[in-house]
Design a protein around this motif. Structure first.
Motif, PDB file in Angstrom:
ATOM      1  N   SER A  26      43.580  36.965  34.443  1.00  0.00           N
ATOM      2  CA  SER A  26      43.931  35.808  35.276  1.00  0.00           C
ATOM      3  C   SER A  26      45.404  35.827  35.664  1.00  0.00           C
ATOM      4  O   SER A  26      45.761  35.519  36.809  1.00  0.00           O
ATOM      5  N   SER A  27      46.272  36.213  34.726  1.00  0.00           N
ATOM      6  CA  SER A  27      47.706  36.265  35.020  1.00  0.00           C
ATOM      7  C   SER A  27      48.009  37.320  36.076  1.00  0.00           C
ATOM      8  O   SER A  27      48.833  37.116  36.971  1.00  0.00           O
ATOM      9  N   TYR A  28      47.318  38.482  35.981  1.00  0.00           N
ATOM     10  CA  TYR A  28      47.524  39.537  36.970  1.00  0.00           C
ATOM     11  C   TYR A  28      47.026  39.109  38.348  1.00  0.00           C
ATOM     12  O   TYR A  28      47.615  39.452  39.372  1.00  0.00           O
ATOM     13  N   LEU A  29      45.924  38.344  38.383  1.00  0.00           N
ATOM     14  CA  LEU A  29      45.409  37.856  39.658  1.00  0.00           C
ATOM     15  C   LEU A  29      46.376  36.865  40.291  1.00  0.00           C
ATOM     16  O   LEU A  29      46.549  36.836  41.515  1.00  0.00           O
ATOM     17  N   ASP A  30      47.025  36.030  39.439  1.00  0.00           N
ATOM     18  CA  ASP A  30      48.057  35.133  39.962  1.00  0.00           C
ATOM     19  C   ASP A  30      49.201  35.932  40.586  1.00  0.00           C
ATOM     20  O   ASP A  30      49.704  35.589  41.664  1.00  0.00           O
ATOM     21  N   GLY A  31      49.582  36.993  39.883  1.00  0.00           N
ATOM     22  CA  GLY A  31      50.652  37.841  40.411  1.00  0.00           C
ATOM     23  C   GLY A  31      50.273  38.454  41.748  1.00  0.00           C
ATOM     24  O   GLY A  31      51.084  38.540  42.674  1.00  0.00           O
ATOM     25  N   LEU A  32      49.016  38.907  41.868  1.00  0.00           N
ATOM     26  CA  LEU A  32      48.531  39.478  43.122  1.00  0.00           C
ATOM     27  C   LEU A  32      48.538  38.433  44.229  1.00  0.00           C
ATOM     28  O   LEU A  32      48.855  38.731  45.393  1.00  0.00           O
ATOM     29  N   LEU A  33      48.215  37.200  43.870  1.00  0.00           N
ATOM     30  CA  LEU A  33      48.181  36.115  44.845  1.00  0.00           C
ATOM     31  C   LEU A  33      49.568  35.812  45.401  1.00  0.00           C
ATOM     32  O   LEU A  33      49.739  35.566  46.598  1.00  0.00           O
ATOM     33  N   TYR A  34      50.581  35.836  44.526  1.00  0.00           N
ATOM     34  CA  TYR A  34      51.934  35.463  44.937  1.00  0.00           C
ATOM     35  C   TYR A  34      52.714  36.635  45.537  1.00  0.00           C
ATOM     36  O   TYR A  34      53.734  36.450  46.195  1.00  0.00           O
ATOM     37  N   GLN A  35      52.243  37.850  45.289  1.00  0.00           N
ATOM     38  CA  GLN A  35      52.974  39.043  45.708  1.00  0.00           C
ATOM     39  C   GLN A  35      53.035  39.169  47.226  1.00  0.00           C
ATOM     40  O   GLN A  35      52.072  38.885  47.929  1.00  0.00           O
ATOM     41  N   ARG A  36      54.191  39.612  47.745  1.00  0.00           N
ATOM     42  CA  ARG A  36      54.336  39.855  49.175  1.00  0.00           C
ATOM     43  C   ARG A  36      53.566  41.117  49.570  1.00  0.00           C
ATOM     44  O   ARG A  36      53.374  42.019  48.768  1.00  0.00           O
TER      45      ARG A  36
END
Length: 322
Positions: A26-36
Motif C-alpha cells: 500500500s505504501s509503494y502504491l501511494d508513492g506511485l500515485l504521488y510520483q511525477r
C-alpha cells in the motif's frame, strides 16, 4: 487494455513480492500515485550532462576537446560494463563469450572511427595555445583505460616488453604493477624521474588498480579463455572476436592516437611535448608497446612483429606497403 483479472493477478504478485521482503504494498502504491511522470531529460540527467563542459580558456575548439574526451570515457565505461559480465560469468558458454567480445569490438570501432574528430575537427593553432592551460592533465591519466587492460589480460602481459621475459604469473601483482608498460611513457629516460602527470595518477589510482588486478588475477578475459575446454578454445568465431579485440585495443586505437599526436605535436619533424610530458613518439606506437591481450592466439613471428607495419605507415610512409 488489460482485463480486471489480469490487473488483479499483477496486484497479487506485487503483494507477494513486497510481503516476502517485509514491505507494505500500500505504501509503494501511494508513492506511485504521488510520483511525477518520468521525462527523457530527467532520466538521463540531460541538463547536468550538458553542464559538464567547462573550458579553461576562450578558444572555441577547447570545448570540442573536452566533449570528445568525455564521450570517450563513456565508451570506456561501456567496454568495462561488458568486460565485468565476462569476468563474473561462471557458465563458460561460448556464445555468451563471443557476444560480449563482439559488443566490446563494436564500441572500439565507434571510438576508432570517431578519432577523426580529434585529427581533423580542431584548429592546430588553437590547440597549441589552449593546451598550455591544461598542464599537467593528460589523456594518459585515463584510469578506465588501465582498468580495461587489467580486465582483459593477465598482469604479466602488461609488463613492459623489454622486461616481460623476467616475469610470470608467479610474481605478485604489486611487483608486476611496478613494471607495467605505460609507466615508461611518463618517465624521463635520462634521469628515471617520473613526470608530475604519472605521480598524480599513481597517487589517485594505484590502490584501486592493484585491487582490481588481484580480484581478476584468475578471471580476466584471457584467463577465462584459457580455462575453456580445448574444443571450445578452437571456436573460430571466438578466436576471430578476441583477435579483433586485440587489434582494436592494442593497434588501431594507439594508431589513431599517433595520428592525432603527429597532427598536433609534430612540427618540422621535431616533436612537441605532450601536456603531461609523456614520451608520445616512444609510448604510443604499437610496436614499441607490444601489448597483446591474448598471446596464445598468435605465432612467435606475429608477436615479434606486432604493430611494426603501422609504425612504418605513420613515420616512414615511403617504406610502407600499406
Amino acid at each position: 487494455m488489460k482485463s480486471k483479472e489480469d490487473i488483479d493477478l499483477q496486484i497479487s504478485k506485487l503483494e507477494e513480492k513486497y510481503k516476502n521482503s517485509g514491505q507494505d504494498l500500500s505504501s509503494y502504491l501511494d508513492g506511485l500515485l504521488y510520483q511525477r511522470y518520468l521525462t527523457y531529460w530527467d532520466y538521463i540527467h540531460l541538463d547536468t550532462l550538458l553542464s559538464l563542459q567547462i573550458p579553461r580558456t576562450h578558444f572555441p575548439d577547447e570545448e570540442i576537446f573536452i566533449m570528445y574526451h568525455q564521450i570517450t570515457e563513456l565508451y570506456f565505461k561501456l567496454i568495462l560494463h561488458e568486460q565485468k559480465q565476462l569476468v563474473d560469468d561462471k557458465t563458460q558458454e561460448v556464445d555468451f563469450f563471443i557476444e560480449k567480445a563482439n559488443r566490446i569490438n563494436s564500441y572500439y570501432r565507434v571510438l576508432i572511427s570517431s578519432f577523426s574528430i580529434m585529427i581533423n575537427g580542431m584548429e592546430r593553432e588553437q590547440f597549441l595555445q589552449y593546451r598550455m592551460a591544461l598542464l599537467p592533465a593528460s589523456g594518459f591519466q585515463s584510469a578506465q583505460y588501465r582498468m580495461i587492460e587489467i580486465y582483459a589480460t593477465s598482469m604479466e602481459n602488461l609488463v613492459h616488453h623489454t622486461e616481460r621475459a623476467n616475469f610470470s604469473s608467479e610474481n605478485e601483482i604489486e611487483e608486476l604493477y611496478e613494471h607495467i608498460y605505460w609507466k615508461k611513457g611518463a618517465t624521463d629516460k635520462a634521469t628515471g624521474e617520473k613526470t608530475l602527470t604519472l605521480k598524480q595518477f599513481e597517487y589517485r589510482y594505484t590502490p584501486r588498480l592493484i585491487r582490481i588486478a588481484n580480484q581478476v588475477k584468475d578471471s580476466s578475459i584471457y584467463a577465462k579463455y584459457l580455462q575453456l575446454p580445448e574444443k571450445v578454445k578452437q571456436n573460430e568465431s571466438l578466436i576471430k572476436a578476441l583477435k579483433e579485440l586485440d587489434i582494436n585495443a592494442n593497434v588501431n586505437w594507439p594508431l589513431m592516437h599517433m595520428g592525432s599526436a603527429y597532427r598536433y605535436l609534430a612540427k618540422d619533424k621535431k616533436p612537441i611535448d605532450a601536456t603531461g610530458g609523456t614520451n608520445w613518439k616512444e609510448y604510443l606506437p604499437p610496436s614499441f608497446q607490444k601489448v597483446v591481450f591474448f598471446p596464445e592466439l598468435y605465432s612467435k613471428d606475429e608477436l615479434n612483429d606486432w604493430g611494426k607495419q603501422w609504425v612504418d605507415h605513420i613515420f616512414n610512409p615511403e617504406k610502407s606497403t600499406h
